[in-house]
Every structure is written in C-alpha cells, then in structure tokens.
Design a protein around this motif. Structure first.
Motif, mmCIF file in Angstrom:
data_model
loop_
_atom_site.group_PDB
_atom_site.id
_atom_site.type_symbol
_atom_site.label_atom_id
_atom_site.label_comp_id
_atom_site.label_asym_id
_atom_site.label_seq_id
_atom_site.Cartn_x
_atom_site.Cartn_y
_atom_site.Cartn_z
ATOM 1 N N CYS A 57 72.520 -99.638 22.153
ATOM 2 C CA CYS A 57 72.767 -101.024 21.761
ATOM 3 C C CYS A 57 73.900 -101.063 20.741
ATOM 4 N N VAL A 58 74.945 -101.809 21.066
ATOM 5 C CA VAL A 58 76.102 -101.938 20.190
ATOM 6 C C VAL A 58 76.410 -103.417 20.012
ATOM 7 N N LYS A 59 76.465 -103.855 18.759
ATOM 8 C CA LYS A 59 76.722 -105.255 18.423
ATOM 9 C C LYS A 59 75.775 -106.194 19.163
ATOM 10 N N GLY A 60 74.516 -105.786 19.256
ATOM 11 C CA GLY A 60 73.486 -106.618 19.868
ATOM 12 C C GLY A 60 73.473 -106.604 21.387
ATOM 13 N N LYS A 61 74.326 -105.810 22.005
ATOM 14 C CA LYS A 61 74.361 -105.747 23.476
ATOM 15 C C LYS A 61 73.978 -104.352 23.940
ATOM 16 N N ARG A 62 73.114 -104.297 24.932
ATOM 17 C CA ARG A 62 72.672 -103.017 25.487
ATOM 18 C C ARG A 62 73.686 -102.524 26.516
ATOM 19 N N LYS A 63 74.154 -101.295 26.313
ATOM 20 C CA LYS A 63 75.102 -100.682 27.243
ATOM 21 C C LYS A 63 74.382 -99.596 28.030
ATOM 22 N N HIS A 64 74.459 -99.691 29.346
ATOM 23 C CA HIS A 64 73.848 -98.709 30.244
ATOM 24 C C HIS A 64 74.751 -97.480 30.284
ATOM 25 N N LEU A 65 74.184 -96.300 30.034
ATOM 26 C CA LEU A 65 74.963 -95.058 30.012
ATOM 27 C C LEU A 65 74.792 -94.225 31.269
ATOM 28 N N GLY A 66 73.808 -94.573 32.081
ATOM 29 C CA GLY A 66 73.627 -93.846 33.340
ATOM 30 C C GLY A 66 72.182 -93.475 33.607
ATOM 31 N N MET A 67 71.967 -93.024 34.852
ATOM 32 C CA MET A 67 70.663 -92.527 35.298
ATOM 33 C C MET A 67 70.815 -91.022 35.501
ATOM 34 N N PHE A 68 69.816 -90.254 35.052
ATOM 35 C CA PHE A 68 69.939 -88.806 35.051
ATOM 36 C C PHE A 68 68.693 -88.145 35.625
ATOM 37 N N GLU A 69 68.897 -87.029 36.297
ATOM 38 C CA GLU A 69 67.805 -86.281 36.904
ATOM 39 C C GLU A 69 66.888 -85.669 35.851
ATOM 40 N N ASN A 70 67.471 -85.262 34.713
ATOM 41 C CA ASN A 70 66.643 -84.614 33.697
ATOM 42 C C ASN A 70 66.887 -85.232 32.314
ATOM 43 N N LEU A 71 65.923 -85.023 31.448
ATOM 44 C CA LEU A 71 65.942 -85.578 30.101
ATOM 45 C C LEU A 71 67.131 -85.068 29.289
ATOM 46 N N GLU A 72 67.447 -83.787 29.398
ATOM 47 C CA GLU A 72 68.522 -83.188 28.604
ATOM 48 C C GLU A 72 69.862 -83.880 28.842
ATOM 49 N N ASP A 73 70.171 -84.171 30.104
ATOM 50 C CA ASP A 73 71.444 -84.841 30.416
ATOM 51 C C ASP A 73 71.471 -86.268 29.871
ATOM 52 N N ALA A 74 70.333 -86.949 29.938
ATOM 53 C CA ALA A 74 70.246 -88.312 29.401
ATOM 54 C C ALA A 74 70.434 -88.291 27.888
ATOM 55 N N VAL A 75 69.827 -87.324 27.215
ATOM 56 C CA VAL A 75 69.957 -87.199 25.764
ATOM 57 C C VAL A 75 71.408 -86.888 25.392
ATOM 58 N N LYS A 76 72.061 -86.021 26.133
ATOM 59 C CA LYS A 76 73.471 -85.690 25.870
ATOM 60 C C LYS A 76 74.351 -86.933 26.001
ATOM 61 N N ALA A 77 74.091 -87.759 27.001
ATOM 62 C CA ALA A 77 74.863 -88.997 27.188
ATOM 63 C C ALA A 77 74.656 -89.933 26.004
ATOM 64 N N ARG A 78 73.417 -90.036 25.552
ATOM 65 C CA ARG A 78 73.109 -90.891 24.403
ATOM 66 C C ARG A 78 73.789 -90.357 23.143
ATOM 67 N N GLU A 79 73.717 -89.060 22.902
ATOM 68 C CA GLU A 79 74.350 -88.457 21.719
ATOM 69 C C GLU A 79 75.868 -88.643 21.742
ATOM 70 N N LYS A 80 76.459 -88.517 22.924
ATOM 71 C CA LYS A 80 77.907 -88.735 23.063
ATOM 72 C C LYS A 80 78.259 -90.187 22.705
ATOM 73 N N ALA A 81 77.455 -91.127 23.179
ATOM 74 C CA ALA A 81 77.688 -92.544 22.887
ATOM 75 C C ALA A 81 77.504 -92.833 21.400
ATOM 76 N N GLN A 82 76.516 -92.196 20.774
ATOM 77 C CA GLN A 82 76.307 -92.399 19.340
ATOM 78 C C GLN A 82 77.543 -91.970 18.547
ATOM 79 N N LYS A 83 78.148 -90.851 18.940
ATOM 80 C CA LYS A 83 79.377 -90.399 18.264
ATOM 81 C C LYS A 83 80.523 -91.365 18.538
ATOM 82 N N GLU A 84 80.640 -91.791 19.779
ATOM 83 C CA GLU A 84 81.713 -92.708 20.175
ATOM 84 C C GLU A 84 81.651 -94.023 19.407
ATOM 85 N N PHE A 85 80.444 -94.526 19.162
ATOM 86 C CA PHE A 85 80.278 -95.811 18.477
ATOM 87 C C PHE A 85 79.968 -95.650 16.986
ATOM 88 N N ASN A 86 80.192 -94.457 16.448
ATOM 89 C CA ASN A 86 80.055 -94.170 15.015
ATOM 90 C C ASN A 86 78.657 -94.463 14.460
#
Length: 184
Positions: free
Chosen positions: A126-155
């Motif tokens: 969620c950035v500035k009150g809007k939910r951004k979809h990062l993708g659908m993933f086969e396993n938890l680890e890949d989903a977590v990596k996508a989320r962590e990457k987005a957290q860095k990208e959005f500071n």
C-alpha cells in the motif's frame, strides 16, 4: 501546526516529572512512573489542570524544547517505548511506511497472503493509500522477495512489517544504538 503558547504551558507544568534514559517519566518526589497506559498502548500523562499529553510527544518536547512538526513514529513499533532514540518526527505518510505486522497475518510476511482460489501467494503493498498488486507466486519466498523489493523501491522503513520488540529486554545492539544516537 505549532502552538508556542501550548509548548510553553506544557514545559512549565512538567517540573514535577523527569524523563529517564529508559524513556519513562517519573515523579520527582517519589520516583513512581507518571501517567497511565491507554488500551491502544500509548502512555498518557496528565499535566497542569485537566490537560493530558502522550508520553512520546512529551519526550520530544522535553528533549527538543518544542512539539514535533509531524507525528511521532515509534521505530521499534512499541508504543510504550519512549526513549528518544526510538522516536522520530515524520509525516503521516512516512509513519505508514513503518507499521508492525498485523495481528491477523497468517503468512508470516506483511503484504503477502495465500489465495485459496488459485493456490498461489499474492504480494501487494500500500502506497499513498492505494494497494499495488505485485504479482502471484508459486511459493512464499518469491512473494516475500517481491514485497521486500517494493518496500525498498518505495522507501519503507527497514522495520516495516516486523513484530515490535519488547521494551522489557533491550538487546545489547539496541542499547549501543541508543547510546550512539544520544551522543550525536
């Protein structure tokens, strides 16, 4: 919005309490803890005539001589931990980038949940009150990596999505961090 008269009023009415290095305010006469813990976790302290203020705002005022410009963020997510090294003056938007993991989280990772319909993990942020979809993933680890990457990208803050640390037991690393912070 700053109110210098209020700042001065608060400062003139806190002579009966003092802030300790542990972030707690204590009465100078009997050294007992000042204030009470609200059900939401914040410590409130009564000052003057029927005025109350949160201990984190009082700690900021006590340390810097004025109330913060924005909101006070508890870096480690513990609302009762009012050590000055655990507090930062931020905008509401920045504060939302340092939220603890929600108590109803089932995946163990903020911004990731299992979608029963397609049997995949969905990552979002969620950035500035809007939910951004990062993708659908086969396993938890890949989903977590996508989320962590987005957290860095959005500071997002590095503690975002973590459980808060107990103030009853500080790690040696936390104690050293606070000592270094206070020194500067």
């Amino acid at each position: 919005m700053k109110n210098k008269d209020y700042d001065e009023y608060v400062l003139s009415n806190i002579e009966n309490i003092k802030n300790k290095e542990d972030g707690n305010f204590r009465h100078t006469k009997n050294n007992e803890l000042a204030g009470y813990r609200h059900p939401q976790g914040y410590i409130y302290i009564s000052i003057g005539c029927n005025k109350r203020i949160t201990a984190h705002r009082l700690a900021w005022l006590y340390e810097y001589g004025e109330l913060p410009n924005g909101v006070i963020d508890h870096i480690n997510h513990d609302r009762a931990d009012n050590r000055i090294c655990n507090l930062r003056d931020v905008t509401n938007l920045e504060n939302h980038k340092n939220r603890k993991m929600h108590s109803k989280n089932t995946s163990g990772a903020t911004g990731v949940h299992f979608n029963n319909k397609n049997k995949k993990y969905r990552a979002y942020i969620c950035v500035k009150g809007k939910r951004k979809h990062l993708g659908m993933f086969e396993n938890l680890e890949d989903a977590v990596k996508a989320r962590e990457k987005a957290q860095k990208e959005f500071n997002f803050h590095k503690n975002s999505g973590r459980w808060y640390m107990s103030t009853e037991r500080y790690t040696q690393k936390e104690i050293l961090f606070c000592k270094e912070y206070i020194k500067d």
